[in-house]
Enzyme design. Structure first.
Site, PDB file in Angstrom:
ATOM      1  N   SER A  10      43.027  36.631  33.334  1.00  0.00           N
ATOM      2  CA  SER A  10      42.606  36.494  34.725  1.00  0.00           C
ATOM      3  C   SER A  10      43.459  37.433  35.548  1.00  0.00           C
ATOM      4  O   SER A  10      44.673  37.262  35.650  1.00  0.00           O
ATOM      5  CB  SER A  10      42.813  35.055  35.205  1.00  0.00           C
ATOM      6  N   ASP A  37      38.094  36.330  39.238  1.00  0.00           N
ATOM      7  CA  ASP A  37      38.007  35.125  40.066  1.00  0.00           C
ATOM      8  C   ASP A  37      37.550  35.453  41.479  1.00  0.00           C
ATOM      9  O   ASP A  37      38.292  36.048  42.262  1.00  0.00           O
ATOM     10  CB  ASP A  37      39.382  34.443  40.123  1.00  0.00           C
ATOM     11  N   MET A  39      36.646  33.968  45.058  1.00  0.00           N
ATOM     12  CA  MET A  39      36.861  32.770  45.889  1.00  0.00           C
ATOM     13  C   MET A  39      36.436  33.074  47.315  1.00  0.00           C
ATOM     14  O   MET A  39      36.731  34.152  47.833  1.00  0.00           O
ATOM     15  CB  MET A  39      38.337  32.369  45.883  1.00  0.00           C
ATOM     16  N   HIS A  70      33.986  34.468  37.604  1.00  0.00           N
ATOM     17  CA  HIS A  70      34.180  33.034  37.899  1.00  0.00           C
ATOM     18  C   HIS A  70      33.937  32.832  39.395  1.00  0.00           C
ATOM     19  O   HIS A  70      34.801  33.127  40.222  1.00  0.00           O
ATOM     20  CB  HIS A  70      35.601  32.618  37.491  1.00  0.00           C
ATOM     21  N   MET A  72      33.841  30.954  42.385  1.00  0.00           N
ATOM     22  CA  MET A  72      34.313  29.756  43.106  1.00  0.00           C
ATOM     23  C   MET A  72      33.836  29.872  44.555  1.00  0.00           C
ATOM     24  O   MET A  72      34.619  30.113  45.480  1.00  0.00           O
ATOM     25  CB  MET A  72      35.834  29.658  42.998  1.00  0.00           C
ATOM     26  N   PHE A 147      43.975  28.628  42.780  1.00  0.00           N
ATOM     27  CA  PHE A 147      45.227  29.383  42.685  1.00  0.00           C
ATOM     28  C   PHE A 147      45.637  29.575  41.227  1.00  0.00           C
ATOM     29  O   PHE A 147      45.391  28.691  40.395  1.00  0.00           O
ATOM     30  CB  PHE A 147      46.353  28.637  43.414  1.00  0.00           C
ATOM     31  N   GLY A 148      46.283  30.700  40.965  1.00  0.00           N
ATOM     32  CA  GLY A 148      46.879  30.917  39.652  1.00  0.00           C
ATOM     33  C   GLY A 148      48.229  30.212  39.587  1.00  0.00           C
ATOM     34  O   GLY A 148      48.758  29.747  40.600  1.00  0.00           O
ATOM     35  N   GLY A 149      48.766  30.119  38.382  1.00  0.00           N
ATOM     36  CA  GLY A 149      50.128  29.628  38.211  1.00  0.00           C
ATOM     37  C   GLY A 149      50.314  28.121  38.315  1.00  0.00           C
ATOM     38  O   GLY A 149      51.437  27.652  38.480  1.00  0.00           O
ATOM     39  N   GLY A 176      43.115  27.806  33.532  1.00  0.00           N
ATOM     40  CA  GLY A 176      44.115  27.194  34.398  1.00  0.00           C
ATOM     41  C   GLY A 176      45.321  26.697  33.626  1.00  0.00           C
ATOM     42  O   GLY A 176      45.222  25.761  32.845  1.00  0.00           O
ATOM     43  N   GLY A 197      46.068  33.646  33.042  1.00  0.00           N
ATOM     44  CA  GLY A 197      46.486  34.500  34.143  1.00  0.00           C
ATOM     45  C   GLY A 197      47.957  34.812  34.056  1.00  0.00           C
ATOM     46  O   GLY A 197      48.373  35.772  33.392  1.00  0.00           O
TER      47      GLY A 197
HETATM   48  C1  DX5 Z   1      42.212  29.364  39.246  1.00  0.00           C
HETATM   49  C2  DX5 Z   1      41.529  30.512  38.563  1.00  0.00           C
HETATM   50  C3  DX5 Z   1      42.167  30.931  37.310  1.00  0.00           C
HETATM   51  C4  DX5 Z   1      43.594  31.411  37.467  1.00  0.00           C
HETATM   52  C5  DX5 Z   1      44.264  31.242  36.143  1.00  0.00           C
HETATM   53  O1  DX5 Z   1      41.415  28.888  40.257  1.00  0.00           O
HETATM   54  O2  DX5 Z   1      40.186  30.157  38.262  1.00  0.00           O
HETATM   55  O3  DX5 Z   1      41.375  31.881  36.619  1.00  0.00           O
HETATM   56  O4  DX5 Z   1      43.717  32.725  37.887  1.00  0.00           O
HETATM   57  O5  DX5 Z   1      45.598  31.581  36.274  1.00  0.00           O
HETATM   58  P1  DX5 Z   1      46.737  30.827  35.456  1.00  0.00           P
HETATM   59  O6  DX5 Z   1      46.497  31.094  34.008  1.00  0.00           O
HETATM   60  O7  DX5 Z   1      47.993  31.425  35.971  1.00  0.00           O
HETATM   61  O8  DX5 Z   1      46.607  29.351  35.764  1.00  0.00           O
HETATM   62 ZN    ZN Z   2      39.111  31.445  36.907  1.00  0.00          ZN
END
Ligand code: DX5
Ligand code: ZN
Length: 228
Positions: A10, A37, A39, A70, A72, A147-149, A176, A197
């Site tokens: 990601s 991603d 959003m 993806h 969102m 959000f990532g992380g 995630g 990600g």
């Molecule tokens: C979250 C995203 C994910 C995110 C994953 O809403 O859909 O794709 O970037 O990142 P990590 O692996 O850091 O959770």
């Molecule tokens: Zn995603």
């Protein structure tokens, strides 16, 4: 067994000012596909980018990398044609955002893209099940999207196991908090498309992390086929 282990970084966690070169770097490090991603600040409390960015990325990275979008977003039907025109390969929309999933699935196919269907942590897998034979991939979110992380939600694994038992050849993606610490749970449950990600993009050695994730998943797939 129709499905195989695939790792899709990601790129949300990368340096967004250098998205094109980051995508190229991930492919060079062994990524099987790229998870992009989108959003809209409405379906999730964050905004990222839309189809103009995807169009530029496609020009910059060439025809080969598979783009898993993806989405969102609150009105997923709105972006099917623009995303197809921009060079997306798969359109993964959220069941929670869709008023007519059947029609949307048809539109995505008619636009020439593969179909992914995502569920948030609060959505049951039984709600996704009626569509499972009409889609290419089911995405079981393992964090609240936005959000990532974030921390991996292990309690989503029963959804993955149930889907794998009911739909043995379906592509099942997790997204995630997935990385070397959580990949074994995902693989054992039956996920085969792995979004990662921060664990991949933020690593000093993305190539090794991608290889590790793929090996764990491939071994679980092989074990499942021997057990049958
Ligand atoms: C979250 C995203 C994910 C995110 C994953 O809403 O859909 O794709 O970037 O990142 P990590 O692996 O850091 O959770
Ligand atoms: Zn995603």
């Amino acid at each position: 067994m129709a499905y195989s282990a695939k790792i899709g970084p990601s790129i949300l966690s990368s340096d967004l000012s250098r998205l094109g070169s980051e995508c190229v770097r991930m492919m060079e490090c062994g990524a099987d596909y790229l998870h992009l991603d989108v959003m809209d600040g409405h379906f999730v409390p964050n905004i990222t980018f839309g189809h103009p960015m995807v169009e530029c990325l496609r020009k910059s990275v060439g025809q080969d990398p598979f783009f898993d979008m993806h989405m969102m977003v609150s009105r997923p039907e709105q972006w099917v044609k623009p995303m197809a025109a921009a060079g997306a390969n798969q359109y993964t929309f959220h069941l929670e955002a869709s008023t007519n999933p059947g029609n949307l699935i048809k539109e995505i196919r008619e636009s020439g893209m593969k179909v992914g269907l995502a569920i948030k942590p609060g959505t049951t897998v039984e709600e996704l099940a009626p569509w499972a034979n009409h889609i290419d991939m089911a995405l079981v979110m393992t964090v609240e999207p936005g959000f990532g992380g974030q921390k991996f939600m292990e309690d989503m694994m029963p959804k993955v196991s149930w889907l794998r038992s009911q739909f043995p050849s379906l592509d099942i993606e997790v997204d995630g908090g997935v990385g070397p610490d959580s990949i074994h749970k995902c693989a054992e449950a039956g996920a085969n498309m792995i979004v990662s990600g921060s664990a991949v993009v933020g690593s000093e050695d993305p190539r090794s992390v991608i290889a590790l994730l793929r090996t764990v998943v491939a071994e679980a797939i092989q074990k499942r086929s021997l057990d049958r």
